[in-house]
Design an enzyme around this catalytic site. Sequence first.
Site, PDB file in Angstrom:
ATOM      1  N   CYS A 193      24.500  57.606 -66.644  1.00 38.92           N
ATOM      2  CA  CYS A 193      24.966  57.757 -65.386  1.00 38.92           C
ATOM      3  C   CYS A 193      25.095  59.284 -65.473  1.00 38.92           C
ATOM      4  CB  CYS A 193      26.436  57.488 -65.077  1.00 38.92           C
ATOM      5  SG  CYS A 193      26.357  55.586 -64.825  1.00 38.92           S
ATOM      6  N   HIS A 194      24.478  59.844 -64.058  1.00 35.61           N
ATOM      7  CA  HIS A 194      24.440  61.294 -63.961  1.00 35.61           C
ATOM      8  C   HIS A 194      25.006  61.843 -62.641  1.00 35.61           C
ATOM      9  CE1 HIS A 194      21.150  60.113 -61.107  1.00 35.61           C
ATOM     10  NE2 HIS A 194      20.904  59.206 -62.119  1.00 35.61           N
ATOM     11  N   THR A 195      24.961  63.230 -62.326  1.00 37.19           N
ATOM     12  CA  THR A 195      25.385  63.713 -61.374  1.00 37.19           C
ATOM     13  C   THR A 195      24.451  63.311 -60.138  1.00 37.19           C
ATOM     14  OG1 THR A 195      24.435  65.877 -61.866  1.00 37.19           O
ATOM     15  CG2 THR A 195      26.620  65.493 -62.355  1.00 37.19           C
TER      16      THR A 195
END
Length: 118
Positions: free
Chosen positions: A42-44
């Site tokens: 998961c990432h910004t």
Amino acid sequence: MKYETKVTSIGGMVQENIEVGQLLILFNEDIQDTDLREIAVCHTVDTLKEDIIVGDVLTIAGKKFDVTSVGNVALKTLKDLGHCTIKFDGDTKSNLPGEIHVKGIIPDVKIGDIISFE
């Protein structure tokens, strides 16, 4: 830069995906489905500024990979959900519509690493 984001969490099944399928599954950090979070990096949240095409470069933690194919749905899901499956097999044809194929060996991904396409 077409897309740039920072890794915020790594699901418990990511290592298995790497070992078995030579792939990383990406999702925005705001994804609520816990099953998807378990299999994903998961990432910004970022905005896809320009389409990713064959010949572009994926960079993960400073390591560069040439994009060899882009599935016909991968850009839409990347725009909408920050989602795509990155396969590190160098295929020139995407077998699944949400895949982006790159040439190289999957790097060791850590929280805080930057992932970008240019």
